[in-house]
Design a protein around this motif. Sequence first.
Motif, short mmCIF file in Angstrom:
data_model
loop_
_atom_site.label_atom_id
_atom_site.label_comp_id
_atom_site.label_asym_id
_atom_site.label_seq_id
_atom_site.Cartn_x
_atom_site.Cartn_y
_atom_site.Cartn_z
N SER A 132 37.23 36.25 40.20
CA SER A 132 36.48 37.33 40.84
C SER A 132 35.67 38.16 39.84
O SER A 132 34.95 39.07 40.24
CB SER A 132 37.44 38.25 41.60
OG SER A 132 38.43 38.77 40.72
N ARG A 133 35.77 37.84 38.57
CA ARG A 133 35.04 38.60 37.56
C ARG A 133 33.55 38.28 37.60
O ARG A 133 33.15 37.16 37.88
CB ARG A 133 35.58 38.30 36.16
CG ARG A 133 36.99 38.83 35.93
CD ARG A 133 37.45 38.50 34.52
NE ARG A 133 38.82 38.91 34.30
CZ ARG A 133 39.51 38.63 33.20
NH1 ARG A 133 38.95 37.90 32.25
NH2 ARG A 133 40.76 39.05 33.07
N GLU A 134 32.74 39.29 37.30
CA GLU A 134 31.29 39.11 37.29
C GLU A 134 30.89 38.10 36.21
O GLU A 134 31.37 38.16 35.08
CB GLU A 134 30.60 40.45 37.03
CG GLU A 134 29.08 40.40 37.14
CD GLU A 134 28.43 41.75 36.94
OE1 GLU A 134 27.20 41.78 36.82
OE2 GLU A 134 29.16 42.76 36.89
#
Length: 224
Positions: free
Chosen positions: A103-105
């Motif tokens: 879910s990290r950018e």
Amino acid sequence: AGTGKTHACLEGIRQQLRQQPQGPPLIFLVPEQATFLNEMALLKGLESHGSIRAEVLSFQRLYQRYGEPEGKVWLDPIGKTMLVAKSLNSCRTGLRLFNAGASREGFIPMVLQAMEELARYDIGPAALEDAATYFTDQQPESVIARKLQDLSMIYQTYGEGFAQQYTEATACLQELALAIPQIQELKGATVWIDGFISFTPVQLKVIGALLLQVRDVYVALCMP
């Protein structure tokens, strides 16, 4: 460079056009960015300023001209990113290492970039799984092994979703290499290849398929 190899390719095409204006395709295969300039150069040397047989194509345009099946949707970078996100979401529970960072950018573009590079060099999910097994044998619970297993799972899911209805620059070359043996229109064709510094393994697969299907292939390369 500068020894006249492109001129020799163009003149070879023109000579065949003068001898036989109509007939099997004459294909000049060049990098995508060079198609327009080479098309202009070819036409300038023709007395009729036109040709039915000769075509200046890139690998991608060769696919679109001869190998593209009906119903395939061409994916742009945004579409590919969305498909990676969908694939990641569908196999997320099985991920051993990437689950936390998914879910990290910037994670999804990084995964897409890795898969595109693997595809260019004809490395599939099975090869990643084999590499993961090797590292696991060397060191149980190896971080690199878990990374390779996760990437293999995402890559496999992405490929299955892709093959059903989509295509893009690298995937289309895989499809083209498989399609060329069945393309009867290419049986008597002559192909000239020029302007490439090097070829990826997937491009070499297409050239290999052409060698077995067309009448003649001429390749111009820069040498020391």
